[in-house]
Design a protein around this motif. Structure first.
Motif: not given
Lengths: 334, 370
Positions: A107-112, A156-158, B197-198, B275-279
């Motif tokens: 997965e493109t695990a980047l900071y959007a 995020g715009t990519f 964001g994985r 795991r999730q900030h909403r949690a």
């Protein structure tokens, strides 16, 4: 399911030491979760990646490709068997090993919300790239993946293809000896795919080793010096693309009609005595291994005489797709 | 060690950039204390110490006028006790029955001979009613003292000479809440970003894994908690009469530093677990608000019912309010050495917790393709 062995001997190791860059020997991996049945993810898997080569791991969804990467990078430890990468045991020497390998994840695990350059700056600093050379390296890898112009824009715009290229650039920042590319062209357009392929070939030309997982046959065929097909965590077959294609001698006669209706109307004429299938506006006729090709064509054309007008015909060689389907079957996977 | 610190600083720089562009990750830590402050002000009449009462003067003579004056003048050291908002008997009775007036004081026609006034209360709750009666008793004592009828005096209304208005006390408590909640939520939010964001795998593939990132989150949250508490401080300053001595405020902010580290470490741990900030947000916010009310943010712990006192005794975060409120409002000059030591110990626990959470990330369950 048939499990074939490597059709030819492993090529001679080209490392000075004679050792492969990565090796799995009879590895088993069983996931045990509380309250759930143990799940055998990998079964008796052996493979060997030679220095300076692109090794493709080909398999259907859920076949264990990413799990193999996790084993090689020490994110998972084997239940049984032996794993060696760059002469190290990933479970025990993980920190040292991670300085010499890199991963471009599936997965493109980047900071959007960060720009392309900011993503790379964080990666360089976090991975300990010396500050003095970080800027130069960032500029270089951006140039390599043709993202210099867009480096100041938020990720995020990519487009999906640009994110894939940035992921590859990020993996190259640390100048790794062994690079894991986990389905690097998943969901990208043709131009981005060609660009990524060019870069992967370039890496091998520079002497780096690449383990590339994919479920695209064309990718494995065009990039892999060696290809290993795995399914349900087991090695099915390993070899060069040509060696694998030789395993299924399925030459086909492709008969092309003007329309699908015409192809459908012609199909009954060959049904008796031929293995034939219709695919869009084509009829695909299996050519027996020992057939005289000219006589085979003449005989088929005689049968079709009087049917819909044939636009053209040609022989097609077996591709990796045929090999893949031959060994993994056509069942849908989770 | 240098690389670990460098990784943490890299994560901190990245976090600051992310938070500047993701106001949703900052909002709760800023808004929740403000909401608590405003709710307290509205529901508990924080802006004044006066209670609205009805005073019915049926005698209308010199004696009743003296009693009415006493009621009007009686006060604590911060404000008047009563504000007479109704003197019509029927209207006062209706308001009392509707629960919109807590107390009606009736001075009967024969007060000069009976020496009696009658009070009617709306039983909001036992403690409030007791307080009302005390106040009336006190006011009447003042009256009697002037007349020499009852030379007893009372001193039952203030905790200390430096007592502050209820509004200022609450604003101070909410400032502490804003700091703690801000630190914990910011840390949890920026750490949870990795999972959402994985990007966690990218951290795990680095030589030190996710531990430097976890420590970077603690650093970011600790520093930015001070900034996220500024709106609460300014609201308290401008609207709630919260004007602490600058030296005391600086001392409290300094003492809060290790506690914010501890809160941030706990935030990272929670984010690693949930795991999730909403949690993470709902339980953290609810527990923080509960701590504010039960742990001495709203009123000091000794003034609370026994159950709340028992909870506060065993609930470590209540110490933050218990120890800091006296310094913040100048009831105490400084913290004790023991309190500083506890602060340091909590900070170490916070750092260790965050580091452990980062290490634990390696064992976190992965989804397909991860």
């Amino acid at each position: 399911m048939t499990t074939a062995t490597t059709p030819s001997p492993e090529p001679a190791a080209t490392l000075a030491s004679g050792a492969p860059v990565a090796e799995l020997e009879h590895v088993d991996l069983v996931f045990k979760r509380r309250g759930a049945e143990p799940f055998q993810a990998i079964t008796d898997l052996s493979l060997r990646i030679e220095p300076g080569t692109v090794f493709c791991l080909l398999g259907p969804n859920g076949s264990g490709k990413t799990t193999v990467i996790n084993l090689l990078s020490g994110l998972l430890g084997p239940t049984d068997g032996r794993v060696r990468v760059l002469g190290m045991d990933p479970s025990r020497e993980r920190s040292r090993l991670l300085r010499r390998i890199a991963l471009a994840p599936q997965e493109t695990a980047l900071y959007a919300d960060l720009t392309g350059r900011e993503n790379l700056e964080f990666h360089a600093a976090y991975y300990g790239v010396p500050r003095a050379s970080a800027r130069r390296r960032i500029d270089t890898v951006l140039e390599l993946v043709s993202l210099t112009e867009r480096a100041g824009h938020r990720v995020g715009t990519f487009s999906g293809g640009m994110q894939r290229r940035l992921t590859l650039a990020r993996a190259l920042l640390t100048e790794p000896d062994l690079l894991f590319l986990d389905e690097p062209t998943l969901g990208v357009d043709v131009q981005s795919r060609e660009s990524i392929w060019d870069r992967v070939r370039g890496l091998a030309a520079e002497g780096r080793s690449v383990l590339l997982t994919t479920n695209y046959m064309e990718e494995a065929e065009r990039l892999g010096q060696r290809v290993c097909i795995i399914d349900r965590g087991r090695r099915v077959v390993t070899g060069t693309p040509d060696e694998l294609k030789a395993l299924t001698r399925r030459r086909r006669l492709e008969l092309t009609y003007a329309s699908a209706e015409a192809a459908e109307a012609a199909e009954p004429l060959l049904r008796d005595g031929y293995q034939v299938g219709a695919h869009a506006h084509q009829l695909l006729v299996e050519v027996p291994e020992d057939a005289d090709h000219v006589a085979f064509v003449r005989s088929a054309l005689d049968r079709l005489d009087g049917g819909p007008t044939l636009v053209g015909f040609r022989f097609s060689e077996p591709g990796l797709q045929d090999v893949f389907l031959h060994f993994t079957g056509r069942d849908l996977r989770d | 060690m240098n690389e670990m610190i460098r990784g943490a600083l890299a994560a901190h720089r990245r976090n600051v950039r992310l938070l500047r562009r993701r106001p949703d990750l900052v909002a709760q830590g800023v808004l929740v204390p403000l909401v608590v402050l405003v709710l307290c002000a509205i529901l508990f009449g924080s802006w004044g110490d006066r209670w609205p009462v009805g005073v019915i003067d049926r005698a209308d003579d010199a004696r009743s006028a003296a009693i009415t004056d006493s009621l009007a003048q009686s006060r604590s050291n911060v404000d008047l006790y009563f504000e007479t908002i109704e003197d019509d008997p029927r209207a006062a009775r209706e308001m009392l029955e509707d629960g919109r007036l807590q107390l009606v004081i009736t001075i009967p026609e024969d007060v000069a001979t009976t020496n009696e006034v009658r009070i009617s209360t709306y039983n909001v709750n036992t403690d409030a009613t007791k307080n009302l009666r005390f106040r009336v008793d006190d006011a009447l004592n003042i009256h009697d003292e002037v007349r020499g009828a009852l030379p007893a005096t009372v001193d039952l209304r203030t905790v200390a000479e430096e007592d502050v208005t209820r509004a200022a006390f609450i604003a101070g408590g909410v400032l502490l809440l804003a700091l703690l909640l801000g630190s914990m939520l910011l840390a949890a939010n920026v750490f949870a970003v990795e999972e959402e964001g994985r990007t966690a795998k990218e951290l795990l593939m680095s030589p030190f894994g996710a531990a430097p990132a976890a420590l970077g989150c603690v650093l970011t949250a600790t520093l930015l908690a001070y900034l996220s508490a500024v709106p609460t401080y300014l609201t308290g300053l401008l609207l709630f009469g919260f004007t602490p001595d600058v030296g005391s405020l600086v001392l409290v902010l300094l003492f809060m530093l290790p506690l914010l580290v501890a809160a941030a470490g706990l935030g990272v741990l929670l984010a690693q677990l949930l795991r999730q900030h909403r949690a993470v947000q709902p339980p953290v916010i609810l527990v923080a608000i509960a701590t504010f009310f039960v742990g001495g943010g709203f009123v000091s712990v000794p003034g609370m019912p026994p159950t709340a006192r028992t909870i506060a005794q065993w609930w470590p975060p209540s110490r933050v309010f218990e120890w800091s409120n006296p310094v913040l409002h100048d009831f105490a000059g400084s913290y004790t050495a023991g309190q500083w030591a506890w602060g340091g110990a909590f900070a170490l626990l916070g750092v260790a917790g965050a580091y452990w959470a980062g290490r634990r990330e390696l064992a976190a369950p992965r989804r397909g393709g991860q």
